[in-house]
Design an enzyme around this catalytic site. Structure first.
Site, PDB file in Angstrom:
ATOM      1  N   LYS A 226       0.831  -1.207   0.000  1.00  0.00           N
ATOM      2  CA  LYS A 226       0.000   0.000   0.000  1.00  0.00           C
ATOM      3  C   LYS A 226       0.869   1.262   0.000  1.00  0.00           C
ATOM      4  O   LYS A 226       0.637   2.187  -0.775  1.00  0.00           O
ATOM      5  CB  LYS A 226      -0.940  -0.003   1.213  1.00  0.00           C
ATOM      6  CG  LYS A 226      -1.888  -1.182   1.212  1.00  0.00           C
ATOM      7  CD  LYS A 226      -2.827  -1.172   2.392  1.00  0.00           C
ATOM      8  CE  LYS A 226      -2.158  -1.452   3.712  1.00  0.00           C
ATOM      9  NZ  LYS A 226      -1.613  -2.809   3.840  1.00  0.00           N
ATOM     10  N   GLU A 442       6.077 -37.291  10.699  1.00  0.00           N
ATOM     11  CA  GLU A 442       6.147 -36.545   9.428  1.00  0.00           C
ATOM     12  C   GLU A 442       5.743 -37.422   8.252  1.00  0.00           C
ATOM     13  O   GLU A 442       5.034 -36.974   7.360  1.00  0.00           O
ATOM     14  CB  GLU A 442       7.551 -35.967   9.215  1.00  0.00           C
ATOM     15  CG  GLU A 442       7.955 -34.892  10.220  1.00  0.00           C
ATOM     16  CD  GLU A 442       6.954 -33.760  10.337  1.00  0.00           C
ATOM     17  OE1 GLU A 442       6.283 -33.433   9.333  1.00  0.00           O
ATOM     18  OE2 GLU A 442       6.815 -33.205  11.445  1.00  0.00           O
TER      19      GLU A 442
HETATM   20  P1  ADP Z   1       2.014  -2.049   3.333  1.00  0.00           P
HETATM   21  O1  ADP Z   1       2.068  -0.576   3.322  1.00  0.00           O
HETATM   22  O2  ADP Z   1       0.876  -2.611   2.540  1.00  0.00           O
HETATM   23  O3  ADP Z   1       2.090  -2.690   4.678  1.00  0.00           O
HETATM   24  P2  ADP Z   1       4.534  -1.768   1.994  1.00  0.00           P
HETATM   25  O4  ADP Z   1       4.106  -0.956   0.856  1.00  0.00           O
HETATM   26  O5  ADP Z   1       5.202  -1.060   3.089  1.00  0.00           O
HETATM   27  O6  ADP Z   1       3.307  -2.598   2.578  1.00  0.00           O
HETATM   28  O7  ADP Z   1       5.442  -2.944   1.464  1.00  0.00           O
HETATM   29  C1  ADP Z   1       6.625  -3.337   2.087  1.00  0.00           C
HETATM   30  C2  ADP Z   1       7.640  -3.796   1.090  1.00  0.00           C
HETATM   31  O8  ADP Z   1       7.198  -4.955   0.405  1.00  0.00           O
HETATM   32  C3  ADP Z   1       7.893  -2.785  -0.003  1.00  0.00           C
HETATM   33  O9  ADP Z   1       8.871  -1.886   0.367  1.00  0.00           O
HETATM   34  C4  ADP Z   1       8.333  -3.641  -1.166  1.00  0.00           C
HETATM   35  O10 ADP Z   1       9.700  -3.909  -1.087  1.00  0.00           O
HETATM   36  C5  ADP Z   1       7.602  -4.928  -0.946  1.00  0.00           C
HETATM   37  N1  ADP Z   1       6.395  -5.012  -1.792  1.00  0.00           N
HETATM   38  C6  ADP Z   1       5.124  -5.101  -1.354  1.00  0.00           C
HETATM   39  N2  ADP Z   1       4.264  -5.196  -2.381  1.00  0.00           N
HETATM   40  C7  ADP Z   1       4.995  -5.157  -3.500  1.00  0.00           C
HETATM   41  C8  ADP Z   1       4.668  -5.200  -4.895  1.00  0.00           C
HETATM   42  N3  ADP Z   1       3.416  -5.325  -5.347  1.00  0.00           N
HETATM   43  N4  ADP Z   1       5.686  -5.138  -5.769  1.00  0.00           N
HETATM   44  C9  ADP Z   1       6.950  -5.022  -5.350  1.00  0.00           C
HETATM   45  N5  ADP Z   1       7.318  -4.959  -4.064  1.00  0.00           N
HETATM   46  C10 ADP Z   1       6.369  -5.037  -3.143  1.00  0.00           C
END
Ligand code: ADP
Length: 632
Positions: A226, A442
Site C-alpha cells: 500500500k 512426518e
Molecule cells: P504495506 O504498506 O501494505 O504494509 P509496503 O508498501 O510497506 O506494505 O510494502 C513493504 C515492502 O514490500 C515494499 O517496500 C516492497 O519492497 C515490498 N512489496 C510489497 N508489495 C509489492 C509489490 N506489489 N511489488 C513489489 N514490491 C512489493
C-alpha cells in the site's frame, strides 16, 4: 511497513526539527531558576528578622529577666527581649536558638510563665507578609508562564516558536518510485491512474467542472504494497509526497494530534500539488461510537482531519491517500462522499503477481542459471510482497555467507523455509526414540498426502529441528493457485493434519505433544467448515461465525446462541473423530510403506517429494487403491 530513514535527506522536515523540544526545556529551566531565586530571597528576608543566638544567651536573658516573649517549638526556641519589644513595630528583631535534646519544655514554659513572660505568642511585626505575598505572586507568575507555553503549544501548532509540532512528517520531493516498481496490483493501479492524470493536469478536469475525489483509501493485508503504491502515485505524477502514520497523530496530550493534522495540511498546501499519505489511518479514524468510554484526543484529531479534508479545495491539487487493514472499524464520516470515498483494494498477489514481485526484487540481484522463479512463486502461495522482498534478500545474504557471487535456486528455497520455519537448529539433540517418533509423524502426514486423491503434492520432508520449535515438517507445493476449495479437499487437508498423530498412535501406541499444532489447525479448519462454509449436516446452511478482520488474521467470532455453539462444538468433534478414524485405517493398510519411508527418512533426515513418490509408486498397488477414500 518499513519507513526509510533516508527520506529526510531528500526533503526537508517541515515540523521544524528539534526546536519545540528545546523551547520546552528552556521554559522549564526558567521556571526552576525563578522558583529557586524566590525561595532563597524569602529565606534571607525571614532570616534577617530572626537572628540566631546561643542557648546560653537565652539562659542569660532569662536569668536577667530580660525576656518579653518566648515561643517554644518542637526543635527550637524563638524569643524576643524586652529591649526589642519596646522598639517600634517593623524594627523589632527576634532570636532563635536550638532546643537541647531531652529538655523539659513543659517545665521551661511554666518557669517562664511564672516570670511573667508571654509564652507561645510571638509576633514579629514586619514587612515579611508583604514579601511573602510578593513571592507567591512571582511563583504563580512563573507557573502561569509555563502553563501558557504548554497550552499554546498544544492549542495552536502554528503560533510562536513553542507551537510547532514534533510529528514526524516525511516529505519527499521525489519518491523515485514508479508503477514499474510495483508488481501486479493492476486493478489498484488502474484506479489510481485517474489521480495521477489529475495531478498532471488539473485544468483538464476543472474545465468541465469535474471534481476529483479528495481522498482514496488503500485497503489490504499488511505488506501487500500500500505504501509502495502511494509512493508510486507521487512518483508517476512527479509531485512531493508527504507521509505520516496515523499513530503519530495520537498523543498523550489532548489537542496535540489536531495540531499535527493542521501542520501537515498547511505544509502540504504550500507545495501543492502533492500527495498526503496517512498510513494506518485506523489509529485516528476509528469509529467514534463503538467503544466503551471515549477518547477525546482521538476524536479531536479525527474531527480536525475531517475538517481539513473538507477545507481544502480539490482544485489545488492535494490528494490524500490513506492505508488501512481494518476498513470495517473506520468512522462512517471518514468514508462519506467527498472524503475517502474511493476504496482501492490491494490484494494478496496471485501466482502471476508473486512471480512479478520476485522479478522486481531480483532485478538487481545476480542470479545463477538454475534459478526458477516460477517454481518459487508456486511454493509461496499466500505470501505478500513484503515476504517475497524479504525472501529474496535472505537468499542474497545466504549466497554471500556461502562465499558465492550469485544467488542460486537453493538459496531461494532455503530462505523461503527460513521465513516459514526459522533456521535449522543445529544443536537440538533428540534421543533415538524421539527421532523415530518425529520421522513416523512426518511420514504420516506425507503419506496421507501422497495417497489421497485431492491432496497437494509433497515437496519436502525433514526431521531436522528448526528454530521455530518445529522438530520436523512436511512441505507441500500446490500445482496451481486455488481460489475455491471443495469439501473433499478440505477433508483431505484434515486427514493430512491428523496423519502425524495417527502414525504415532499406530506404530508406538502413544500420543505426543508434537501433534499439538496439527490438532489446533485441524480444529480451526473443522470449525470453519461447519460454522462458516455450511459444510455440515448438523447446522446445514447456517453460518453462526462471522469474519472480523478480513485483511488481518481473518479470525471469526461466533454470533449465536449457546445451544448453537454447543452444536457446533459437537459437530467439530464428530467430524474430527471420523476423519481420524479414516486416516488411521488408511495408514494401517499402508503400514509397510509407512515403515519403509520412515526408515529411509531416519537415515537421510531430509527427503524430497520425488523420493517419497518413488516409494509410493513402487509399492504394491492394491493397498494404495483401497487407501484412496472419497468423502461424500
Ligand atoms: P504495506 O504498506 O501494505 O504494509 P509496503 O508498501 O510497506 O506494505 O510494502 C513493504 C515492502 O514490500 C515494499 O517496500 C516492497 O519492497 C515490498 N512489496 C510489497 N508489495 C509489492 C509489490 N506489489 N511489488 C513489489 N514490491 C512489493
Amino acid at each position: 511497513m518499513e519507513k526509510d530513514p533516508s527520506q529526510n535527506r531528500n526533503g526537508k522536515d517541515p515540523s521544524g526539527g528539534k526546536k519545540p523540544k528545546n523551547n520546552m526545556l528552556v521554559a522549564l529551566v526558567i521556571t526552576v531558576v525563578v522558583v529557586l531565586l524566590i525561595s532563597s530571597l524569602y529565606n534571607t528576608i525571614s532570616k534577617s528578622r530572626y537572628q540566631e543566638a546561643d542557648y546560653n544567651d537565652f539562659l542569660e536573658a532569662k536569668e536577667n529577666g530580660q525576656l518579653a516573649e518566648v515561643e517554644i517549638q518542637s526543635d527550637r526556641l524563638i524569643y524576643m527581649t524586652k529591649e526589642e519589644a519596646e522598639k517600634p513595630a517593623g524594627q523589632q528583631k527576634a532570636f532563635f536558638t536550638g532546643l537541647p535534646q531531652g529538655g523539659d519544655t513543659m517545665a521551661l514554659a511554666a518557669e517562664l510563665a511564672a516570670q511573667g513572660v508571654v509564652v507561645n505568642r510571638l509576633i514579629v511585626e514586619d514587612n515579611s507578609a508583604i514579601m511573602m505575598l510578593l513571592s507567591y505572586a512571582l511563583m504563580l507568575g512563573a507557573v502561569f508562564l509555563l502553563m501558557n507555553m504548554l497550552t499554546r503549544r498544544l492549542g495552536d501548532g502554528a503560533m510562536g516558536g513553542f507551537g510547532k509540532s514534533t510529528a514526524k512528517v516525511y516529505m519527499e520531493k521525489q519518491t523515485g518510485v514508479t508503477f514499474k516498481d510495483v508488481a501486479g496490483q493492476d486493478e489498484a493501479k488502474e484506479s489510481l491512474q485517474e489521480i495521477i492524470d489529475f495531478l498532471h493536469d488539473p485544468g483538464k478536469y476543472t474545465e468541465i467542472g469535474a471534481k476529483l475525489p479528495k481522498g482514496a483509501l488503500l485497503v489490504g493485508s499488511p505488506g501487500t504494497g500500500k505504501t509502495l503504491l502511494a509512493k508510486a502515485v507521487a512518483g508517476e505524477a512527479n509531485v512531493p509526497f508527504f507521509s505520516m502514520s496515523g499513530s503519530d497523530f495520537v498523543e498523550m496530550f489532548v489537542g496535540m494530534g489536531a495540531s499535527r493534522v493542521r501542520d501537515l495540511f498547511k505544509e502540504a498546501a504550500k507545495v501543492a500539488p502533492c500527495i498526503i499519505f496517512i498510513d494506518e489511518i485506523d489509529a485516528v479514524g476509528r469509529s467514534r461510537d463503538n467503544r466503551m468510554g471515549s477518547n477525546t484526543e482521538q476524536e479531536q484529531t479525527l474531527n480536525q482531519l475531517l475538517n481539513e479534508i473538507d477545507g481544502f479545495e480539490s482544485t489545488k491539487g492535494i490528494v490524500c491517500l490513506a492505508a488501512t487493514n481494518r476498513p470495517e472499524i473506520l468512522d462512517k464520516a471518514l468514508l462519506r462522499p467527498g472524503r475517502f470515498d474511493r476504496r482501492i483494494i490491494v490484494d494478496r498477489p496471485n501466482l502471476q503477481g508473486r512471480l512479478d514481485t520476485l522479478k522486481v526484487h531480483t532485478r538487481k540481484i545476480k542470479l545463477s542459471d538454475d534459478v526458477d522463479l516460477k517454481k518459487l512463486a508456486q511454493a509461496t502461495a499466500g505470501a505478500v510482497g513484503a515476504d517475497l522482498a524479504n525472501l529474496v534478500n535472505e537468499a542474497a545474504l545466504r549466497a554471500v555467507r556461502k562465499g558465492r557471487k550469485m544467488v542460486n535456486q537453493e538459496d531461494l528455497l532455503v530462505s523461503f523455509e527460513t521465513v516459514i520455519a526459522g533456521t535449522e537448529k543445529k544443536n537440538t539433540v533428540l534421543t533415538d526414540t524421539e527421532k523415530r517418533l518425529v520421522a513416523y509423524h512426518e511420514v504420516g502426514h506425507a503419506l496421507v498426502a501422497a495417497l489421497e486423491k485431492h491432496a497437494q503434492p509433497v515437496s519436502k520432508i525433514t526431521i531436522v529441528p528448526h528454530t521455530s520449535g518445529a522438530l520436523g515438517y512436511t512441505m507441500q507445493m500446490p500445482e496451481e493457485e486455488k481460489y475455491l476449495h471443495t469439501n473433499q479437499e478440505l477433508v483431505t487437508e484434515l486427514k493430512m493434519l491428523v496423519g502425524g498423530r495417527a502414525a504415532e498412535q499406530i506404530v508406538f501406541g502413544v500420543q505426543t505433544t508434537g501433534a499439538a499444532n496439527d490438532i489446533q489447525r485441524a480444529t480451526a479448519l473443522a470449525r470453519n467448515m461447519i460454522a462458516q462454509y455450511g459444510m455440515s449436516e448438523a447446522l446445514g446452511l447456517m453460518a453462526p461465525a462471522t469474519v472480523a478482520h478480513q485483511y488481518l488474521d481473518g479470525q471469526a467470532y461466533m454470533d449465536c446462541s449457546q445451544e448453537t455453539s454447543a452444536t457446533v462444538d459437537r459437530a467439530i468433534r464428530e467430524l474430527l473423530d471420523r476423519v481420524y478414524a479414516q486416516t488411521k485405517e488408511l495408514l494401517t493398510k499402508n503400514r509397510s510403506l509407512l515403515d519403509e519411508i520412515s526408515e529411509y527418512l531416519l537415515a537421510k533426515e531430509t527427503i524430497t517429494g520425488d523420493e517419497l513418490m518413488a516409494y509410493v509408486n513402487a509399492a504394491d498397488r492394491p493397498a494404495l487403491e483401497e487407501g484412496v477414500q472419497e468423502e461424500g
